[in-house]
Design a protein around this motif. Structure first.
Motif, PDB file in Angstrom:
ATOM      1  N   TRP A   1       0.849  -1.190   0.000  1.00 13.36           N
ATOM      2  CA  TRP A   1       0.000   0.000   0.000  1.00 13.36           C
ATOM      3  C   TRP A   1       0.880   1.234   0.000  1.00 13.36           C
ATOM      4  O   TRP A   1       2.000   1.223   0.502  1.00 13.36           O
ATOM      5  CB  TRP A   1      -1.026   0.014   1.123  1.00 13.36           C
ATOM      6  CG  TRP A   1      -0.531   0.011   2.540  1.00 13.36           C
ATOM      7  CD1 TRP A   1      -0.343  -1.073   3.342  1.00 13.36           C
ATOM      8  CD2 TRP A   1      -0.183   1.146   3.346  1.00 13.36           C
ATOM      9  NE1 TRP A   1       0.098  -0.687   4.582  1.00 13.36           N
ATOM     10  CE2 TRP A   1       0.193   0.671   4.607  1.00 13.36           C
ATOM     11  CE3 TRP A   1      -0.165   2.517   3.109  1.00 13.36           C
ATOM     12  CZ2 TRP A   1       0.604   1.522   5.638  1.00 13.36           C
ATOM     13  CZ3 TRP A   1       0.237   3.368   4.140  1.00 13.36           C
ATOM     14  CH2 TRP A   1       0.610   2.866   5.387  1.00 13.36           C
TER      15      TRP A   1
ATOM     16  N   GLU B   1      -2.035   7.797   0.616  1.00 14.00           N
ATOM     17  CA  GLU B   1      -2.929   8.404  -0.367  1.00 14.00           C
ATOM     18  C   GLU B   1      -2.330   9.588  -1.124  1.00 14.00           C
ATOM     19  O   GLU B   1      -2.517   9.717  -2.328  1.00 14.00           O
ATOM     20  CB  GLU B   1      -4.240   8.797   0.303  1.00 14.00           C
ATOM     21  CG  GLU B   1      -5.043   7.570   0.700  1.00 14.00           C
ATOM     22  CD  GLU B   1      -6.314   7.917   1.427  1.00 14.00           C
ATOM     23  OE1 GLU B   1      -7.359   7.950   0.754  1.00 14.00           O
ATOM     24  OE2 GLU B   1      -6.259   8.158   2.649  1.00 14.00           O
TER      25      GLU B   1
ATOM     26  N   GLN C   1      -0.143   8.317  -4.110  1.00 12.46           N
ATOM     27  CA  GLN C   1      -0.630   7.298  -5.034  1.00 12.46           C
ATOM     28  C   GLN C   1      -0.590   7.805  -6.470  1.00 12.46           C
ATOM     29  O   GLN C   1      -0.471   9.000  -6.727  1.00 12.46           O
ATOM     30  CB  GLN C   1      -2.045   6.868  -4.643  1.00 12.46           C
ATOM     31  CG  GLN C   1      -2.048   6.073  -3.353  1.00 12.46           C
ATOM     32  CD  GLN C   1      -3.437   5.654  -2.908  1.00 12.46           C
ATOM     33  OE1 GLN C   1      -4.449   6.027  -3.487  1.00 12.46           O
ATOM     34  NE2 GLN C   1      -3.485   4.863  -1.843  1.00 12.46           N
ATOM     35  N   ASN C   2      -0.646   6.863  -7.408  1.00 10.98           N
ATOM     36  CA  ASN C   2      -0.662   7.150  -8.854  1.00 10.98           C
ATOM     37  C   ASN C   2       0.625   7.787  -9.369  1.00 10.98           C
ATOM     38  O   ASN C   2       0.603   8.557 -10.318  1.00 10.98           O
ATOM     39  CB  ASN C   2      -1.880   8.017  -9.219  1.00 10.98           C
ATOM     40  CG  ASN C   2      -3.172   7.354  -8.826  1.00 10.98           C
ATOM     41  OD1 ASN C   2      -3.399   6.194  -9.175  1.00 10.98           O
ATOM     42  ND2 ASN C   2      -3.997   8.059  -8.066  1.00 10.98           N
TER      43      ASN C   2
ATOM     44  N   GLY D   1       3.850   2.099  -5.977  1.00  4.63           N
ATOM     45  CA  GLY D   1       3.385   0.754  -5.644  1.00  4.63           C
ATOM     46  C   GLY D   1       4.055  -0.300  -6.506  1.00  4.63           C
ATOM     47  O   GLY D   1       4.551  -1.314  -6.004  1.00  4.63           O
TER      48      GLY D   1
ATOM     49  N   SER E   1      -4.166  -1.443  -7.972  1.00  7.12           N
ATOM     50  CA  SER E   1      -3.382  -2.558  -7.445  1.00  7.12           C
ATOM     51  C   SER E   1      -3.364  -3.722  -8.436  1.00  7.12           C
ATOM     52  O   SER E   1      -2.343  -4.406  -8.583  1.00  7.12           O
ATOM     53  CB  SER E   1      -3.934  -3.011  -6.093  1.00  7.12           C
ATOM     54  OG  SER E   1      -3.052  -3.924  -5.485  1.00  7.12           O
TER      55      SER E   1
END
Length: 174
Positions: free
Chosen positions: A100, A103, A106-107, A111, A142
């Motif tokens: 994980w 937030e 992310q993107n 990950g 994911s």
């Protein structure tokens, strides 16, 4: 360090410092575990730092014993916490992967970078048949990570919070 103690492992990448979880990481991890982050995870955010301590204190002996490893990823340039990646059941022929990213980061490909690094490390060290990567069916980002690394759907799992698909990810070589 005995041959199974994983506490000194490093799997750094060009952008990330990736090292086993230590107690000093607990506050950064706790702060990043939000209800929206965990909507596709098997757990809910801990109610307090003390409640979270009862979770992470259980990780340390598993890392020392070589049963599993929980990695913390930080940005190489400023040491900002990025997220976590884990390999569970290291002694099995089919260890399970998880990841994980907090937030706000992310993107950005972190990950995939974390999963690739820890999968390569575990492949070279343990030579598994393949890895298991369970993911919420609705968690498209994911799913893209594991698919980009060659993972294929092998089945499903029942989960209280969401419908889960299980990927098999082949062992990687450098």
């Amino acid at each position: 360090m005995n041959h199974r103690d994983l506490s000194q492992c490093r799997v750094n990448t060009a952008r990330l410092l990736i090292a086993p979880f230590i107690a000093a990481d607990a506050d950064d991890v706790y702060q990043a575990i939000t209800p929206t982050l965990t909507r596709f995870m098997n757990f809910e955010p801990a109610e307090s730092p003390e409640a979270f301590a009862s979770v992470w204190e259980g990780w340390l002996p598993l890392i020392r014993e070589g049963e599993e490893i929980i990695f913390i990823a930080r940005l190489r340039d400023n040491k900002q916490f990025v997220g976590m990646g884990g390999v569970h059941g290291l002694q099995s022929q089919t260890p399970e992967l998880g990841v994980w990213v907090k937030e706000s980061l992310q993107n950005q490909g972190y990950g995939r970078e974390i999963v690739h690094a820890i999968t390569l490390w575990a492949s070279e060290r343990y030579h598994p048949q393949h890895f298991i990567y369970p993911v919420a069916e609705q968690n498209t980002p994911s799913r893209r990570i594991v698919e980009a690394l060659g993972g294929v759907i092998s089945g499903r799992r029942e989960n209280i919070k969401y419908d889960c698909v299980v990927y098999h990810l082949p062992a990687l070589t450098s």
